[in-house]
Write a protein that holds these residues in place. Sequence first.
Motif, mmCIF file in Angstrom:
data_model
loop_
_atom_site.group_PDB
_atom_site.id
_atom_site.type_symbol
_atom_site.label_atom_id
_atom_site.label_comp_id
_atom_site.label_asym_id
_atom_site.label_seq_id
_atom_site.Cartn_x
_atom_site.Cartn_y
_atom_site.Cartn_z
ATOM 1 N N GLN A 238 15.347 66.813 49.738
ATOM 2 C CA GLN A 238 16.126 65.832 50.085
ATOM 3 C C GLN A 238 16.704 66.268 51.599
ATOM 4 O O GLN A 238 16.760 67.363 52.163
ATOM 5 C CB GLN A 238 17.445 65.749 49.299
ATOM 6 N N ALA A 307 15.424 61.294 49.998
ATOM 7 C CA ALA A 307 14.229 62.208 49.710
ATOM 8 C C ALA A 307 13.441 62.145 51.125
ATOM 9 O O ALA A 307 12.806 60.821 50.967
ATOM 10 C CB ALA A 307 13.777 61.845 48.507
ATOM 11 N N LEU A 311 10.087 63.712 45.235
ATOM 12 C CA LEU A 311 10.986 64.743 44.644
ATOM 13 C C LEU A 311 9.840 65.389 43.214
ATOM 14 O O LEU A 311 9.612 64.710 42.560
ATOM 15 C CB LEU A 311 12.467 64.449 43.760
ATOM 16 N N GLU A 312 10.026 66.632 43.120
ATOM 17 C CA GLU A 312 9.390 67.244 41.902
ATOM 18 C C GLU A 312 9.839 67.581 40.619
ATOM 19 O O GLU A 312 11.048 67.997 40.504
ATOM 20 C CB GLU A 312 8.652 68.320 42.629
ATOM 21 N N SER A 313 9.232 67.759 39.618
ATOM 22 C CA SER A 313 9.735 68.064 38.253
ATOM 23 C C SER A 313 8.828 68.999 37.636
ATOM 24 O O SER A 313 7.735 68.950 37.954
ATOM 25 C CB SER A 313 9.963 66.838 37.456
ATOM 26 N N ASN A 660 14.140 68.835 37.447
ATOM 27 C CA ASN A 660 13.930 67.338 37.308
ATOM 28 C C ASN A 660 14.431 66.538 38.605
ATOM 29 O O ASN A 660 15.454 66.813 38.978
ATOM 30 C CB ASN A 660 14.824 66.999 36.102
ATOM 31 N N ASP A 661 13.413 65.822 38.945
ATOM 32 C CA ASP A 661 13.719 65.083 40.271
ATOM 33 C C ASP A 661 14.094 66.246 41.385
ATOM 34 O O ASP A 661 14.970 65.835 42.191
ATOM 35 C CB ASP A 661 14.417 63.926 40.243
#
Length: 742
Positions: A238, A307, A311-313, A660-661
């Motif tokens: 972000q 972002a 965005l990674e989880s 998460n995100d």
Amino acid sequence: MSTPITFSRRNFIRTSSIASGGLLIGFNLLQSCKPKVVAEPEIDLASLDYQDFNAFIKIADNGAVTIFSPNPEIGQGVKTSMPMIIAEELDVAWDMVHVEQGVLDTKNYTRQLAGGSQSIRTGWDALRKTGATAKQMLVNAAAARWGVDASECSVSEGIITNAAGAQLGYGELVAEAAAMEVPEDVVLKEPKDYKIIGTDVGNVDIDKITSGKPLFGMDYKAEGMVYASVLRPPAFGQELVSFDASEAKAIPGVIDVITIGDKARSYLEKGGNWTVRLSTSDKVVVLANSTWEAFKGKKAIKATWTAATPLESTELHDKKLLELLDGNKFQTLRSDGNVKKAFAQADEVLERTYESPFLPHNCMEPMNFYADITDDKIHLVGPIQTPEFAAIAVADLLERDVEDIHLEMTRMGGGFGRRLYSDFVLEASEISDKIKKPVKMVSSREDDMTTGVYRPAIKYRIAAAVKGGKITGYHLKEAAINGNMYGLIPNFFPAGAIENYQVDAANYQSNITVGAWRAPYTNFLAFAEQSFFDELAEMISVDPIQLRLDLLQNVKGTTDERIQYSAERMEDVIKLAVEKSDWGNKPEGTYQGFVSYYCHNTHVAEVADVVIENGQPVVKKVTCAVDCGILVNRLGALNQIEGGVVDGTGHAMYGDFAFNDGKPEAQNFDRYRLIRMKEAPLVETHFVKNTIAPTGLGEPTLPPAGGAIANAIKAATGNRLQNQPFSKYPELLRAPKKEIIG
């Protein structure tokens, strides 16, 4: 018999800067170390040649010796053990030694850092030579005063005695020693003659720690200093869009709200430094009269983020790492023989996949640093494992000369690799440079856990080929978030022990910042490999310990210089652990698991004792056999070993961290599980006694703990664990056997 060392004047000056070694005899306190001795006439201190000595040893008029410890102290004990080495060869009584923390001094020291369990190992020779050379110069000064040969003199606890029985204290001789030539040949003590090395010496800071005296970065204060709290992106990937600081500025004690980030982005664009992990986003900084007021102000900021990248989880990471293991985009780190052929011709193949999560460092002391940036100087103070790299990074960030920087190291409330990275130092520096005031940047626990540097999530796939009951091939594949930084693991066991052997690595590039975490990579690999070897031994009907001993025979006498471990030393710790743990002879209801492992230059074998209580396995005891060479501080060594085992136990059993995100799911200890005091096993330590130069102890006992426990749980429940943390898989921890209350 003592060991002669050739040591020229130039080498003396140079060696005193090697690997955290060094020497300065301060000749400003010149009285005798013996009581009731009349003071010598005052010496013209300006006439002394100070250039021949480095700031390391000062001798006072009462015989007290101040020794400066150059390396950062993160709880690993170097502030005690490094001066012990100098004091031993200097031949002074330890109770006459005072230890102070040195500052960053790149002219006199190299490798002035804390990482990799290397401080004692790399400083051993330099520190001994420093003490021995200083002692010889003092002996030569005494011999010259007496008109005798130096060989006729002996030294004990700072008192020099000649053949006739006359005595002089070090304090009486420092001025004359300053004028002496540095001897080219000095004699180092033999281990049998050690009086300080190998004993139990308490932490030199323990009284200050227990009484709350200022030692840590959080304790540091300076006149005119303001406090800063930094609002960073809440999710990795972000960027800051806008913010409203009106409510924050209305809070009493809040001085101002600013942004930083321009200099950090410029620094990153220029290539930066590997010890820096910085976000490209602007950050909001609340300045206040106290930490609490700064924290309150930060909570009142209303910020909008966007972002810049997807965005990674954790779910995505799991998928990507499995794709890497199933694919062919690997870098081969080592390849012996023909692994492909070995597997094609095998009678049996065993293949397993192991996985571990991200982990935060969770230092007891959150990240913090003091910076005072003026046109004339840059004054930095705080807890950092890599002070030299931090200074270089700050100089690059501010486009200043590194010579402008004076950096003081405080004691650290934990490091574990997190403080190798100087992002928080650069933040403090950028803030101070912008506001033109001294500033103390302080992070909260939530800041540390959610915007930090993490142990990377990793998956290992291990396969072994068996033909005729013998292991003929071994293939290790690693898939990691942001890759293997070190490339050491290909040359650890079983390298050289199996003819057809291959190690491959692949990585998934993520915007989540990762880095070294106590015993990098081996912290999880030891569990994976050692669990695999136990299962492999079961498959080919061989005793698991005998399997390891048999494989080690293949390495003895090797000329392969790539191999890091010693088969002979590994064999010694295996046999010691088997003996001391009463392996195989425990009463019914106690289940044992075995592991032998090498990392950070130290050989370790561990046996875990597990019992079943209330249907669950409980780790009661871990017997640890260690070959770390010569013990410098036995008490400090035990602390490191026991701490490593408990830390390894806790993270293998409970350590879990997910995203998460782009956001960490745990922000504090209410959702992040650490081992509790009642869960810590008894650790019983035994040392292989030898006179080999010392190796590291801050990390080597952590990696084997998880494997030993997993193998013991298999013995107790019949279930094999392949993933960490173990507590995440309760169905594998249930005991099918009759419950025995331990």
